[in-house]
Design a protein around this motif. Sequence first.
Motif, PDB file in Angstrom:
ATOM      1  N   UNK A  18       0.860  -1.179   0.000  1.00  0.00           N
ATOM      2  CA  UNK A  18       0.000   0.000   0.000  1.00  0.00           C
ATOM      3  C   UNK A  18       0.898   1.231   0.000  1.00  0.00           C
ATOM      4  N   UNK A  19       0.755   2.066  -1.028  1.00  0.00           N
ATOM      5  CA  UNK A  19       1.574   3.274  -1.126  1.00  0.00           C
ATOM      6  C   UNK A  19       1.151   4.292  -0.075  1.00  0.00           C
ATOM      7  N   UNK A  20       2.112   5.091   0.362  1.00  0.00           N
ATOM      8  CA  UNK A  20       1.815   6.113   1.368  1.00  0.00           C
ATOM      9  C   UNK A  20       0.901   7.204   0.826  1.00  0.00           C
ATOM     10  N   UNK A  21       1.057   7.535  -0.458  1.00  0.00           N
ATOM     11  CA  UNK A  21       0.241   8.578  -1.078  1.00  0.00           C
ATOM     12  C   UNK A  21      -0.290   8.076  -2.413  1.00  0.00           C
ATOM     13  N   UNK A  22      -1.451   8.569  -2.793  1.00  0.00           N
ATOM     14  CA  UNK A  22      -2.044   8.232  -4.084  1.00  0.00           C
ATOM     15  C   UNK A  22      -1.698   9.327  -5.090  1.00  0.00           C
ATOM     16  N   UNK A  23      -1.302   8.926  -6.296  1.00  0.00           N
ATOM     17  CA  UNK A  23      -0.901   9.873  -7.318  1.00  0.00           C
ATOM     18  C   UNK A  23      -1.941   9.866  -8.437  1.00  0.00           C
ATOM     19  N   UNK A  24      -2.552  11.021  -8.676  1.00  0.00           N
ATOM     20  CA  UNK A  24      -3.515  11.194  -9.756  1.00  0.00           C
ATOM     21  C   UNK A  24      -2.975  12.279 -10.679  1.00  0.00           C
ATOM     22  N   UNK A  33       9.333  -0.609  -0.920  1.00  0.00           N
ATOM     23  CA  UNK A  33       9.263  -0.334  -2.350  1.00  0.00           C
ATOM     24  C   UNK A  33       9.592   1.144  -2.548  1.00  0.00           C
ATOM     25  N   UNK A  34      10.435   1.461  -3.538  1.00  0.00           N
ATOM     26  CA  UNK A  34      10.750   2.863  -3.802  1.00  0.00           C
ATOM     27  C   UNK A  34      11.346   3.010  -5.192  1.00  0.00           C
ATOM     28  N   UNK A  35      11.860   4.209  -5.473  1.00  0.00           N
ATOM     29  CA  UNK A  35      12.528   4.527  -6.732  1.00  0.00           C
ATOM     30  C   UNK A  35      11.624   4.236  -7.935  1.00  0.00           C
ATOM     31  N   UNK A  36      10.407   4.741  -7.860  1.00  0.00           N
ATOM     32  CA  UNK A  36       9.483   4.526  -8.978  1.00  0.00           C
ATOM     33  C   UNK A  36       9.902   5.365 -10.178  1.00  0.00           C
ATOM     34  N   UNK A  37       9.835   4.745 -11.357  1.00  0.00           N
ATOM     35  CA  UNK A  37      10.166   5.437 -12.607  1.00  0.00           C
ATOM     36  C   UNK A  37       8.967   5.364 -13.545  1.00  0.00           C
ATOM     37  N   UNK A  38       8.659   6.505 -14.177  1.00  0.00           N
ATOM     38  CA  UNK A  38       7.526   6.589 -15.094  1.00  0.00           C
ATOM     39  C   UNK A  38       8.024   7.155 -16.425  1.00  0.00           C
ATOM     40  N   UNK A  39       7.701   6.455 -17.522  1.00  0.00           N
ATOM     41  CA  UNK A  39       8.082   6.900 -18.864  1.00  0.00           C
ATOM     42  C   UNK A  39       6.834   6.938 -19.740  1.00  0.00           C
TER      43      UNK A  39
END
Length: 203
Positions: free
Chosen positions: A133-139, A190-196
């Motif tokens: 479960x992520x700490x924050x939701x990203x929209x 879990x960390x270091x998320x990358x979005x392309x």
Amino acid sequence: MRRFLFWILVCLIAFTACKKDNHTNIIEPQSPTFSIKEIAYSLEDIDSLTIITHEVKPQTFDNYGQTILEVKYEEKYDGFLMSSEFEFSGSLPPNMDLSNLEVLAPSTVVANKVYLGGYKWPFSEEKNQKPYVANTAHLTTIKIPSKSKIAIYRSLDEKLLLASFTMTIVNDITGESTVVKGKWRGTLEFNNEKVVLKQDKLD
């Protein structure tokens, strides 16, 4: 004859009373209960920290219209699982029930020092898992040009830790302490998320 019957009745009453007294005086043995006095984690030479990169299935948005299309995109983490598994190197106290016992697990490592986090896991040698479960939701709002499509590629790093632990278990009835040592394998974070984002023209 009446006196004889009277004495038989007295004997029966006395026998019944003794039988009840004997029954009520039986004390059932009390099942032991245990408490965790202390648990500490450390890194030994054979312990390790491993990073695994998980690729998220790409999500595509199409715009067949003549104008820019705005869509709301929510970063979800379905399918990401955290894990925990203990390994005991010593004997546990006799008759100790582990079915409902949970303990704090590591959350981060700084300068080879292990810090505890908010997650509690079953104290079990079986592998346990729970959804991440992520700490924050990203929209995010994404603008898609006319006659185009945008594919979103994401990845997330999972830190897997192998650490040593030392735990002190106390018998609540006798006060006797038992020190148990072993290993813990599990998800640190879990960390270091990358979005392309990749844009292509629609045929």
